[in-house]
Design an enzyme around this catalytic site. Structure first.
Site, PDB file in Angstrom:
ATOM      1  N   ASN A  45       0.820  -1.209   0.000  1.00 40.80           N
ATOM      2  CA  ASN A  45       0.000   0.000   0.000  1.00 40.80           C
ATOM      3  C   ASN A  45       0.857   1.265   0.000  1.00 40.80           C
ATOM      4  O   ASN A  45       1.965   1.294   0.541  1.00 40.80           O
ATOM      5  CB  ASN A  45      -0.994   0.000   1.175  1.00 40.80           C
ATOM      6  CG  ASN A  45      -0.340  -0.162   2.532  1.00 40.80           C
ATOM      7  OD1 ASN A  45       0.640  -0.874   2.680  1.00 40.80           O
ATOM      8  ND2 ASN A  45      -0.887   0.514   3.525  1.00 40.80           N
ATOM      9  N   GLU A  47       0.267   5.405   0.777  1.00 38.47           N
ATOM     10  CA  GLU A  47      -0.666   6.416   1.277  1.00 38.47           C
ATOM     11  C   GLU A  47      -0.278   7.809   0.795  1.00 38.47           C
ATOM     12  O   GLU A  47       0.874   8.074   0.449  1.00 38.47           O
ATOM     13  CB  GLU A  47      -0.686   6.400   2.810  1.00 38.47           C
ATOM     14  CG  GLU A  47      -1.276   5.118   3.357  1.00 38.47           C
ATOM     15  CD  GLU A  47      -1.342   5.080   4.875  1.00 38.47           C
ATOM     16  OE1 GLU A  47      -2.017   4.186   5.395  1.00 38.47           O
ATOM     17  OE2 GLU A  47      -0.713   5.933   5.540  1.00 38.47           O
ATOM     18  N   CYS A  56      -4.347   0.681  -2.160  1.00 36.00           N
ATOM     19  CA  CYS A  56      -4.143  -0.561  -1.406  1.00 36.00           C
ATOM     20  C   CYS A  56      -3.096  -1.460  -2.067  1.00 36.00           C
ATOM     21  O   CYS A  56      -2.862  -1.388  -3.274  1.00 36.00           O
ATOM     22  CB  CYS A  56      -5.439  -1.350  -1.340  1.00 36.00           C
ATOM     23  SG  CYS A  56      -6.821  -0.455  -0.639  1.00 36.00           S
ATOM     24  N   GLU A  58      -3.315  -4.597  -2.767  1.00 31.81           N
ATOM     25  CA  GLU A  58      -3.871  -5.480  -3.797  1.00 31.81           C
ATOM     26  C   GLU A  58      -3.902  -4.786  -5.148  1.00 31.81           C
ATOM     27  O   GLU A  58      -3.575  -5.356  -6.181  1.00 31.81           O
ATOM     28  CB  GLU A  58      -5.301  -5.910  -3.448  1.00 31.81           C
ATOM     29  CG  GLU A  58      -5.449  -6.631  -2.136  1.00 31.81           C
ATOM     30  CD  GLU A  58      -5.798  -5.685  -0.982  1.00 31.81           C
ATOM     31  OE1 GLU A  58      -5.066  -4.691  -0.772  1.00 31.81           O
ATOM     32  OE2 GLU A  58      -6.793  -5.949  -0.305  1.00 31.81           O
ATOM     33  N   CYS A  89     -10.673  -4.370   0.457  1.00 33.70           N
ATOM     34  CA  CYS A  89     -11.760  -3.382   0.493  1.00 33.70           C
ATOM     35  C   CYS A  89     -12.609  -3.502  -0.770  1.00 33.70           C
ATOM     36  O   CYS A  89     -12.295  -4.258  -1.690  1.00 33.70           O
ATOM     37  CB  CYS A  89     -11.172  -1.980   0.611  1.00 33.70           C
ATOM     38  SG  CYS A  89     -10.477  -1.356  -0.933  1.00 33.70           S
ATOM     39  N   CYS A  92     -10.805  -2.831  -4.157  1.00 30.72           N
ATOM     40  CA  CYS A  92      -9.942  -3.937  -4.584  1.00 30.72           C
ATOM     41  C   CYS A  92     -10.767  -5.133  -5.047  1.00 30.72           C
ATOM     42  O   CYS A  92     -10.412  -5.815  -6.007  1.00 30.72           O
ATOM     43  CB  CYS A  92      -9.004  -4.339  -3.454  1.00 30.72           C
ATOM     44  SG  CYS A  92      -7.744  -3.077  -3.137  1.00 30.72           S
TER      45      CYS A  92
HETATM   46 ZN   LIG Z   1      -8.347  -2.117  -1.191  1.00 32.42          ZN
END
Ligand SMILES: [Zn+2]
Length: 137
Positions: A45, A47, A56, A58, A89, A92
């Site tokens: 990930n 940010e 993310c 993924e 999430c 993803c």
């Molecule tokens: Zn995600």
């Protein structure tokens, strides 16, 4: 499926997690995709100070793989320090439904990498929107 096993893929995700850029949440996540031919493509990930731009692990892994011409994913492992492992999430799940619909999803807590929970992409996002309908107007 090739010989790469769940443990190898989870280890690759755990290694990728070390590359996470998570200065705000400190929540580091690693992901590793496995192609049918046995290749592993990873991501972590990233940010942003503008939180909504955060991406993310993924999706970073998936974008890495897709832009390198990889397709036909058979599994994705996602790991973080989270009880039971981190669940992908909604964003993803959408991307996985589009580009890795038949992949198994393995999640694990970094403190217990040998304990995997397995899901299918389909069960994580049933009735997914995966095709833009033709607009005949
Ligand atoms: Zn995600």
């Amino acid at each position: 499926m090739v010989k790469t096993n769940k443990r190898d893929l989870v280890r690759a995700a755990a290694k990728a997690r070390q590359g996470a850029v998570a200065p705000y949440s400190k929540f580091k996540v690693g992901a590793a995709l496995l192609t049918r031919s046995g290749e592993i493509i990873t991501g972590a990930n990233v940010e942003s100070a503008s939180y909504g731009l955060t991406c993310c692990a993924e999706r970073v892994a998936l974008f890495n793989a897709l832009t390198a011409g990889k397709r036909d994913f058979v599994a994705v492992a996602v790991v973080a320090r989270a009880p039971g492992g981190p669940m992908p999430c909604g964003a993803c799940r959408q991307l996985l439904a589009e580009y890795a619909p038949r992949a198994k999803v393995w999640v694990a807590d970094t403190r217990e990498l040998h304990v995997l929970r397995e899901f299918s992409v389909r069960e994580l996002l049933p009735a997914a929107f995966v095709e833009v309908p033709e607009d005949s107007d």
